[in-house]
Motif scaffolding. Structure first.
Motif, PDB file in Angstrom:
ATOM      1  N   SER A 171      30.642  34.598  79.392  1.00  0.00           N
ATOM      2  CA  SER A 171      30.638  35.469  78.225  1.00  0.00           C
ATOM      3  C   SER A 171      29.908  34.752  77.106  1.00  0.00           C
ATOM      4  N   ARG A 172      29.238  35.537  76.277  1.00  0.00           N
ATOM      5  CA  ARG A 172      28.478  34.944  75.172  1.00  0.00           C
ATOM      6  C   ARG A 172      29.402  34.310  74.140  1.00  0.00           C
ATOM      7  N   THR A 173      30.625  34.806  74.089  1.00  0.00           N
ATOM      8  CA  THR A 173      31.485  34.385  72.981  1.00  0.00           C
ATOM      9  C   THR A 173      32.550  33.378  73.372  1.00  0.00           C
ATOM     10  N   HIS A 174      32.765  33.197  74.651  1.00  0.00           N
ATOM     11  CA  HIS A 174      33.806  32.263  75.061  1.00  0.00           C
ATOM     12  C   HIS A 174      33.269  31.377  76.169  1.00  0.00           C
TER      13      HIS A 174
END
Lengths: 468, 385
Positions: free
Chosen positions: A299-302
């Motif tokens: 994931s881009r955010t995690h």
């Protein structure tokens, strides 16, 4: 699952266990339970088959269940650090999914048994927590559900404020009776005069503290829950018990929070390896590839802990001489290194010691932060990425708050200090959490921290919460 | 196999209800939180502007699980790309500050959006809001023409016209019978069920809302929004008590005219304010179209109170005449910036002593709910006249 499928599953488990043993995995005896989605998600929300009741678990359960119902996410298994080790399989898993899960949880079991951070954890926690639940239910009947819930709300808000390394080093110097014995002067019209006196004592106290002498009750204790359970004055025995229960359960879960990357990486490494040993049909091979890929999805955010842990381990294996991913053989140097790491590292040390520049680039890790109303990539430098990860993993990302004085100004007030290390507290959250400390402590409580680079003290006297 | 190191079991988990029980408790808490926040929720934009959407999300701050934590907006985080992320790249947009709805559109994927959003239907919320409301001071409107015998299908019989055949029930009977006697499914005469009606005496009570608003230059977006949320709930509430609710929108500055809903809530005008103009228009419309014997007329006027002082006496007189025509009349002064004293119009109107006249001041959004309560203070629910 009919009898024929069950027989197939038993046979598969037998084979996987055989391969695992040959390759050196050594876990607790396994107990596999097959259960429906509702039940699995309950366990997921509570972290245990039986745990005391609280609405926050109901909230977590509802969220997980909804995501499952809408097909947004799915957990296939849940494994519990205990001896024997319980693994819960979702009813409706395919045979192949179950094979992968068995291989995966075997490695978890091995990890629980051997990683040094787990050495102190109770292996009977299933029974213990079920007994805790029964006790709390009794308290609910005796003292009313509202009062138990009010206490649990407070205790759970503070549950991360424990000292996870306590068992590994000496307990902080707390004189148990000091705080509760502290004499309370009768109030007189001359109190303001005495306060002047106290101010000068305080100034002197400051000096002795710099000198290293330790004269304040509870000073330096970072196990807030323990401190409250032992020293809050107005608590009944059952209330102390509830605090102790919450603390004990948190200490049991803490090593799992500390080793998420390593533990999941280890389990992923082994399910991949063990599945390679199995004879799979063509469809099964495709299904496995798909499942394995979904476990490693990014994931881009995690950061996906499965993905990060898995790749660090593969990298170590190859650096220590294996001819390819998952090619180390029992007894060789790479194999020994992997087994040593699973025993002696946590996420923090794993990342600090083994996250290399090549890995950061290969995994395309980056630092990002909020800029206005956008999230922007701020750094790709591997040092920064590594240091940021290390910082986030420090104390599992929980700010450290210590008792500075359990009898502040001799008035029985509690003075807490946030060990500020460059990142400030969430102001609103602090304002809402401090009243929980007050609820337990029963007297005014203060929290010293740093806001916008300046020292700030948050005070709660029951009614208001104010910054000074 | 004696040394087998594992066991597999399948228990009966049907008694395992813990998760559901705590979920129930959580739901109770959500409802409690909503009840405590009604004043804020009444004016929640996502509801007022929802236009037919039945499930809405409302932020519930009190159900966050507070703890000591780092400020999420000041932290750096680590993300993972697909191989060629560049420095300076934007990977997502942050949601508007908490307190506003997350606005949807994948904001949930971004960090920091942490407050709990309860899902509630507008109907559930309406029930909570209307629990304390009642219709004020109803005079029985017993005109016989208003009552009519209307047929209502509410019974099932074995005989009837084929056009009234209840297919679902008939099929059910056939299935039941064939299962009982283990024969192939077929429909016999005995299975047939027919819908039948009974005559009910119904009252065609209707309500009319005369929505009046000052649209002079001094009325801004906030004032209009407040009026909008007030009328939203007012109409909704009246619908629970009346068969039909009609709304007439009257806008005015120094002159009044009837406008469309769209215009009413969006158009801004300039110029001075003469409130008597709109009261006059309301009176003539009510007199022509809605005779009080047949209609329950509710007149409500929103203004910022900037009225021409010379006009105030006339206003008082006209409101008095409106009261003889209406079930209730209300005046709300939207005064976001005014001092507590209130306008001259307000103090003039306050002299009216009639329990059917309500005068309120609204300073911020959370005052809409008390205003509703003040206007519909009729106590426990009563039937329409």
């Amino acid at each position: 699952m009919d009898d024929r499928e069950l027989a197939q599953l038993l046979e598969a488990i037998e084979t996987i266990h055989e391969h695992a043993r040959r390759m050196g995995l050594d876990g607790f005896p396994m107990r596999y339970e097959i259960c429906p989605a509702d039940v699995l998600y309950t366990f997921g929300a509570y972290g245990m088959p039986a745990r005391f009741s609280h609405w926050s678990f109901g909230k977590a359960f509802y969220r997980m269940k909804t995501e499952y119902d809408y097909n947004l996410s799915r957990i296939y298994e849940l494994v519990i650090n205990s001896d024997p080790c319980y693994a819960f399989l979702l009813e409706g898993n395919s045979l192949l999914q179950n094979k992968v899960i068995v291989a995966h949880v075997l490695a978890h079991s091995d990890f629980f048994k051997h990683n040094y951070r787990f050495a102190q954890t109770s292996r009977n926690m299933v029974e213990t927590m079920s007994a805790h639940a029964a006790r709390i239910r009794r308290y609910e009947m005796r003292y009313g559900r509202e009062s138990v819930e009010a206490l649990l709300d407070a205790a759970l808000a503070l549950q991360e404020q424990v000292d996870p390394h306590q068992a590994l080093r000496r307990a902080p110097p707390v004189e148990p009776d000091e705080a509760s014995k502290a004499p309370l002067r009768p109030s007189t019209p001359y109190d303001d005069l005495w306060e002047l006196d106290e101010l000068s004592t305080q100034a002197r106290g400051e000096q002795t503290r710099v000198d290293g002498s330790n004269s304040r009750p509870g000073e330096g204790c970072r196990d807030l829950l323990l401190f409250l359970a032992e020293h809050a004055r107005g608590l009944a025995e059952w209330q102390r018990d509830v605090l102790t229960i919450v603390r004990e359960e948190m200490l049991y879960f803490w090593p799992q929070m500390e080793t998420k990357v390593l533990n999941e990486g280890w389990a992923t490494y082994w399910h991949a390896r063990l599945m390679r040993e199995m004879e799979l049909t063509e469809e099964e091979a495709v299904e496995f590839a798909r499942l394995h890929a979904s476990v490693l999805a990014r994931s881009r955010t995690h950061v996906n802990p499965y993905d990060l842990g898995y790749h660090i381990l593969l990298d170590i294996e190859q650096r220590f001489g294996a001819s390819g991913p998952g090619m180390s053989q029992p007894g060789d140097a790479a194999w020994q290194k992997l087994f040593e790491i699973r025993e002696t590292e946590t996420d923090l040390s794993l990342v600090r010691n083994y996250l290399t520049r090549e890995l950061v680039e290969k995994l395309d890790l980056f630092v990002y932060r909020r800029d206005g109303d956008e999230w922007v990539v701020t750094d790709k430098d591997w040092h920064r990425v590594r240091d940021e990860l290390v910082q986030q993993m420090t104390n599992c990302g929980v700010p450290v708050i210590v008792v500075a004085d359990g009898d502040w100004r001799g008035s029985g007030e509690l003075y807490l200090e946030h060990r500020y290390e460059g990142i400030q507290l969430d102001r609103v959250y602090a304002e809402r959490t401090l009243p929980y400390v007050f609820r337990i402590w029963g007297r005014p409580v203060h929290l010293e921290t740093v806001l916008d680079g300046k020292r700030a003290v948050l005070t709660c006297d029951g009614g208001r919460v104010v910054w000074k | 196999m004696s040394s087998r190191m594992f066991a597999v079991s399948r228990d009966d988990w049907s008694l395992h209800r813990t998760g559901h029980m705590d979920q129930q408790r959580h739901k109770e808490k959500v409802k409690e939180a909503i009840r405590n926040n009604l004043a804020d929720l009444v004016a929640e934009e996502s509801i007022i502007l929802s236009d037919g959407q039945t499930v809405i999300k409302v932020p519930i701050r009190s159900l966050e699980e507070y703890r000591f934590r780092y400020d999420p907006d000041r932290r750096s985080r680590i993300g993972q790309g697909d191989g060629n992320t560049r420095q300076g790249e934007t990977i997502g947009r942050a949601a508007a500050g908490p307190g506003h709805g997350s606005g949807g559109g994948g904001a949930g994927d971004m960090p920091g959006v942490d407050y709990y959003e309860a899902e509630i239907t507008v109907d559930e919320l309406a029930d909570l809001i209307f629990a304390d409301l009642g219709l004020p001071n109803l005079k029985p409107k017993g005109r016989p023409e208003m009552q009519q015998d209307a047929p209502r299908f509410d019974d099932v019989r074995r005989h009837g016209a084929m056009s009234n055949l209840d297919r679902r029930r008939t099929l059910k009977e056939a299935i039941k019978r064939s299962q009982r006697s283990a024969v192939r499914l077929s429909i016999t005469r005995d299975d047939l069920r027919f819908k039948t009606w009974q005559e009910h005496r119904e009252t065609h009570a209707s309500a009319v809302v005369l929505a009046m608003m000052d649209t002079s230059g001094s009325m801004g977006a906030f004032e209009k929004y407040v009026a909008r949320s007030f009328f939203f709930w007012m109409v909704r509430f009246l619908r629970t008590r009346y068969r039909t609710v009609q709304i007439v929108f009257l806008a005015h500055d120094s002159r009044a005219r009837e406008v469309s809903k769209q215009e009413f809530f969006t158009k801004g005008e300039s110029g001075g304010t003469r409130c008597s103009s709109v009261y006059e228009l309301a009176l003539s419309i009510a007199g022509e179209r809605y005779p009080p014997e047949e209609h329950n007329v509710y007149a409500f006027h929103f203004s910022d109170g900037d009225n021409l002082p010379s006009d105030n006496d006339r206003c008082v007189e006209l409101v008095g005449r409106l009261l003889s025509h209406c079930a209730a009349v209300g005046y709300a002064e939207v005064a976001a910036h005014r001092s507590s004293a209130g306008s001259t119009l307000r103090s003039a109107l306050s002299s009216i002593e009639d329990p059917r006249f309500t005068c309120v001041t609204i300073r911020d959004k959370s005052d809409v709910y008390p205003a509703l309560k003040a206007f519909f203070h009729g106590g426990p629910p009563q039937g329409p006249g």
